[in-house]
Motif scaffolding. Structure first.
Motif, short mmCIF file in Angstrom:
data_model
loop_
_atom_site.label_atom_id
_atom_site.label_comp_id
_atom_site.label_asym_id
_atom_site.label_seq_id
_atom_site.Cartn_x
_atom_site.Cartn_y
_atom_site.Cartn_z
N GLN A 272 3.56 4.21 -3.52
CA GLN A 272 2.69 2.96 -4.76
C GLN A 272 2.39 4.09 -5.17
O GLN A 272 2.97 3.59 -6.91
N LYS A 273 2.16 5.45 -5.15
CA LYS A 273 2.11 6.18 -6.76
C LYS A 273 3.33 6.58 -7.17
O LYS A 273 2.99 6.55 -8.13
N ALA B 150 -3.60 10.66 -1.61
CA ALA B 150 -3.94 9.39 -1.70
C ALA B 150 -5.82 8.47 -1.06
O ALA B 150 -6.28 9.06 -1.48
N THR B 151 -5.20 7.19 -1.79
CA THR B 151 -7.06 6.59 -1.49
C THR B 151 -6.63 5.50 -0.93
O THR B 151 -5.70 4.97 0.19
N ASN C 24 -6.61 2.19 -1.57
CA ASN C 24 -6.12 1.02 -2.70
C ASN C 24 -4.75 1.75 -3.20
O ASN C 24 -3.45 0.68 -3.26
N GLU C 25 -4.04 2.60 -2.74
CA GLU C 25 -2.65 2.49 -2.94
C GLU C 25 -2.39 3.92 -2.72
O GLU C 25 -2.21 5.12 -2.38
N ASN C 26 -1.05 3.66 -1.13
CA ASN C 26 -0.29 4.71 -1.00
C ASN C 26 0.35 5.64 -1.46
O ASN C 26 0.19 5.93 -2.73
N ARG D 288 3.98 4.11 -9.76
CA ARG D 288 3.70 3.76 -10.78
C ARG D 288 3.81 5.13 -11.78
O ARG D 288 3.76 4.99 -12.57
#
Length: 371
Positions: A21-22, A13-14, A16-18, A25
């Motif tokens: 959210q991943k 993860a980052t 900007n994106e947990n 996507r």
């Protein structure tokens, strides 16, 4: 047959994106929005985990799928069918209680839980498929009532089927009690007479006079029994059980054909998460340490390609020290390339995927797209 498309992402993860959210996507990239969900009922098949097991998927992941369905105008519900064995999910009341204890409440997941085969595991739809081993699959009624079917699978080991992937989640998981018996054996239960108290509950519930009480012990006449499973549901001492007599290969063939019955003739989508890869099924009331590190999340319209891709990725992973797999490798003095076969040498999974491909459920050939 053309290669199926399978989409993959790691658990990295980052800021900007947990991971939630991943997952969204991943599903979007795999084509989830190509399904028409508007005013459609969408069954999300998941394993809620046996009470005491902690390896099952977190309900947060189910929330992502349910919210996505609602975002697209659909009406999602989480579902599973009652178990054939004695445990915390044998009937709908205990099953729901277990689901809620494990975090799968409507407040956590954003949708309701419906036990697919009803209170006692007997609410089923007979689905004709004329398969090689199954002529009519017995599937939980609520699951067959749905317009769209989604499998959300915890990919892990399994003591009989080799691994518990999408096909196991769909085929065995969606079978009613009678359907589960058909997959495990010839569909006829037997009585542990040493512990039977001769109460007659089984004979009173049976519409075919199969259970006979003699000398305060029940005996089931298999010539009369139709394998409905009602006697298992009402036995107060849980001494009636299916005879798990079929070979591993036969179990795999039947699971593939039951999966075909669930998926045919309606839109389907499949998600598998390879994390907490315990050696045994989430039906256990415990879970051992994982056999390999976490791998990632995968999605596809093809459950066969999805299972094959998951198995291939798992077999590329290192073995966790102290795991059941590690112990077996050290005891046997060699390392087999198949982690799941090494974990359970008496089990295997390849016949399931081969038969699933043969009957048209999907293909083992795939292209893996990493996002």
């Amino acid at each position: 047959m053309d290669k199926s498309q399978v989409y993959f992402t790691t658990f990295k993860a980052t800021l900007n994106e947990n991971l939630l959210q991943k997952l969204h996507r991943l599903m979007k990239t795999a084509g989830f929005e190509h399904i028409d969900f508007h005013e459609k009922y969408a069954a999300i098949k998941i394993h809620f985990g046996e009470y005491g097991n902690l390896a099952f998927l977190r309900p947060n992941y189910a929330r992502v799928v349910a919210d996505y369905v609602k975002e697209l105008g659909g009406k999602p519900f989480l579902t599973d069918c009652n178990t054939l064995y004695v445990g915390s999910r044998k009937n709908a009341l205990d099953h729901l209680e277990t689901a809620y204890i494990n975090g799968f409440s409507p407040y956590q997941t954003g949708c309701h839980v419906i036990i697919g085969d009803g209170l006692k595991g007997t609410d089923e739809e007979i689905v004709p498929i004329n398969g090689e081993y199954v002529k009519e699959a017995k599937i939980g009624q609520a699951i067959m009532d749905a317009d769209v079917f989604i499998s959300l699978t915890h990919f892990k080991g399994h003591e009989t089927a080799g691994f518990g992937g999408a096909i196991k989640n769909i085929g065995m998981g969606c079978g009613s009690r009678a359907g589960k018996m058909e997959q495990h054996c010839d569909g006829k239960p037997s009585v542990d007479q040493d512990n039977c108290i001769g109460c007659g509950a089984c004979s009173r519930i049976c519409a075919h006079d199969a259970p006979v009480i003699t000398e305060r012990k029940a005996l089931i006449d298999h010539d009369k029994c139709v394998g409905c499973g009602r006697c298992l549901a009402v036995c107060p001492k849980d001494v009636i059980a299916a005879d798990f007599s079929d070979s591993v290969a036969m179990l795999n063939y039947k699971m593939a054909e039951y999966s075909y019955a669930v998926c045919k003739d309606r839109p389907c989508f499949h998600v598998s998460l390879i994390c907490d890869v315990s050696p045994n099924c989430d039906c256990h009331a415990e879970n051992d340490i994982p056999i390999i590190p976490n791998v990632g999340m995968l999605a596809s319209f093809d459950p066969v390609a999805l299972d094959q891709a998951c198995a291939d990725l798992c077999n590329q992973m290192p073995v966790i020290d102290g795991s059941e797999l590690d112990k077996n490798i050290k005891e046997m003095g060699h390392k087999h390339h198949d982690h799941f076969h090494m974990t359970h040498p008496d089990a295997e999974w390849k016949t399931c995927l081969a038969h699933a491909e043969k009957i048209g459920l999907g293909t083992r050939a795939y292209e893996l797209h990493t996002i």
